[in-house]
Design an enzyme around this catalytic site. Structure first.
Site: not given
Length: 506
Positions: A117, A233, A279, A338, A373
């Site tokens: 990811e 997100h 992100r 998110h 994160r």
């Protein structure tokens, strides 16, 4: 202050996501009472997680590499020691959950099937059913909790405040259920109440997550760390639903690309990792395309195509429910609130600065997420630090001092909660500035005057005030009026005393 208090000789766990239930299981053989506002498995972000759990589970990976990626994603604010602890204890936590019955996807040789990811240098995300990790893991953990003789579960109770003695030590909680109130005294309290996604109009989390645990801890005098850092997100399904169904990042790990309405990729010129950039970068790029009227879409036709139903069944079902067939058409996406990187400051065992009070999961700030994160570190942190908090809390003993009550959290009417959610999305969203944040703070003041110390208002005020004070752009916090990153990375540490926010030295 006089009140009737029921004594419980064990650990109170407030919240029933992965962090809270991991803590409850790990406190054995000490008695545990889990207090949940909804039936187990409902109302928690853990069950909604899609991607999986990141851990160094392959021969090509190491905890040191995982920790390095975590540090890099956090934009200078990650505690290196805590990141190392998370990464080193991560593989054991995944195997512990597998031993409880979590059905992680496996390779032909029996090893964990791993995906890559965003911002990960290795494929290290252990999945379940492609995109059903959270629900499957929670189902397994809930089964164990239901069978555990040392755990009792009380559902439908909402947190209204903490109980403290004359020294400030936390000795219990005040709760409410359908108009009934209850006070429980115990040697240790673990707050595992989740994040603040419900404060935003358009989030990928349950609407019931309104920051009450964060607010209750702040009212009691706990240190709150980095509340301005809220992760959006990049790819929530953009079909006007609230909450917004998540379109897992694992799709981009499989090769899905981001395009605008004209079919043009827009991430290739913005970051070397393109769709797998951190992100915050992807979220701002999608936000910019949408603001420019070009729209944003995740195109998985080539990368996944006909295999979508079995490879990513959760996303496929959400798309089909919205009238979209991701096998043959791009998926409209937009950023959605998110994850809250900020929270109640804890040590490595979940202990706060208030004796007797612990925190774990999204409501806590362990130092492992920093300003942004790393993908799929949230379930891992919930398990690793939930286990540590449960073990530490089980060692606490009750002191028999007179109890004092912190101010009780008040209710916020639905109409004003809706006003707050719209304002949070507009003024404390993907892109922020002083004018919007000041406007948001003015609204929280007006609503507080009308309704008192509501949990959502306290959490929103902490977020907005610290975002206004941070005059730079770092990680998930982007200020259009301060677009550059400051030379020195500094954490935000604040307390709420007599209604006034006070900053502490980092």
């Amino acid at each position: 202050m006089t009140m009737d208090v029921i004594d419980f000789d064990g650990v109170l766990v407030i919240g029933a996501g992965l962090a809270g239930l991991s803590a409850a299981l790990s406190a054995a053989p000490r008695r545990v009472c889990v207090l949940a506002s909804a039936p187990l498995g409902d109302g928690c972000s853990s069950a909604w997680a899609q991607g999986g759990m990141a851990a160094a589970l392959s021969d090509a990976d190491t905890p040191a590499l995982h920790a390095a990626d975590t540090l890099a994603a956090g934009a200078g604010l990650v505690d290196a020691g805590r990141a190392g602890l998370l990464a080193s204890e991560g593989p054991a936590a995944v195997r512990w959950l597998a031993g409880l019955g979590a059905p992680f996807d496996r390779n032909a040789d029996g090893g964990f099937a791993l995906s890559r990811e965003a911002a990960h240098g290795q494929a290290r995300v252990a999945r379940v059913g492609g995109d059903a990790a959270g629900r499957a893991i929670m189902d397994a953990v809930i089964r164990q909790v239901r069978m555990a003789s040392h755990i009792e579960v009380r559902e439908g109770w909402s947190l209204r405040g903490l109980l403290q003695d004359a020294t400030g030590r936390v000795c219990g909680v005040r709760l409410a259920k359908a108009g009934e109130t209850c006070a429980l005294r115990a040697p240790a309290v673990i707050l595992a109440t989740g994040g603040i996604g419900g404060l935003y109009a358009g989030a990928s989390t349950p609407r019931t997550l309104l920051g009450e645990g964060l607010a209750a801890a702040a009212l009691a005098g706990a240190v709150i760390a980095d509340p301005e850092f809220v992760q959006f997100h990049p790819t929530a399904l953009d079909v006007g639903r609230d909450p917004a169904p998540l379109v897992t990042e694992a799709l981009r790990g499989e090769g899905a690309i981001l395009v605008n309405r004209d079919g043009q990729r827009f991430m290739t010129g913005l970051h070397p990792d393109a769709e797998l950039a951190p992100r915050d970068i992807v979220a701002r790029a999608i936000h910019a395309e949408r603001e420019a009227g070009r729209g944003a879409f995740l195109d998985a036709r080539k990368a996944v195509g006909a295999h979508f139903p079995e490879a990513f069944p959760t996303v496929y079902a959400a798309c089909r429910d919205a009238g979209i067939d991701p096998r043959i058409e791009p998926i409209p996406v937009a950023p959605a609130c998110h994850y809250h990187m900020g929270g109640i400051l804890t040590d490595a065992d979940g202990a706060t600065r208030l004796p007797g009070l612990f925190a774990a999961g999204e409501c806590a700030s362990t130092g492992v997420h920093g300003a942004n994160r790393l993908a799929s570190n949230s379930l891992l942190e919930a398990a690793v630090f939930g286990i540590r908090a449960g073990r530490a809390a089980a060692r606490r003993t009750l002191a028999g001092r007179p109890l004092l009550g912190t101010p009780e959290l008040s209710a916020l009417p639905e109409a004003d909660l809706s006003r707050l959610r719209s304002a949070m999305s507009r003024d404390a969203g993907v892109i922020r500035d002083a004018a919007g944040l000041s406007r948001l703070l003015d609204l929280t003041e007006v609503l507080t005057q009308a309704h008192g110390p509501s949990g959502p208002l306290i959490a929103a005020r902490l977020t907005a005030a610290c975002a206004l004070e941070r005059q730079e752009s770092r990680g998930a916090h982007y200020r259009s009026d301060y677009p550059e990153m400051a030379p020195e990375a500094q954490r935000t540490l604040v307390t709420l005393e007599a209604g006034t926010l006070s900053r502490m030295a980092a």
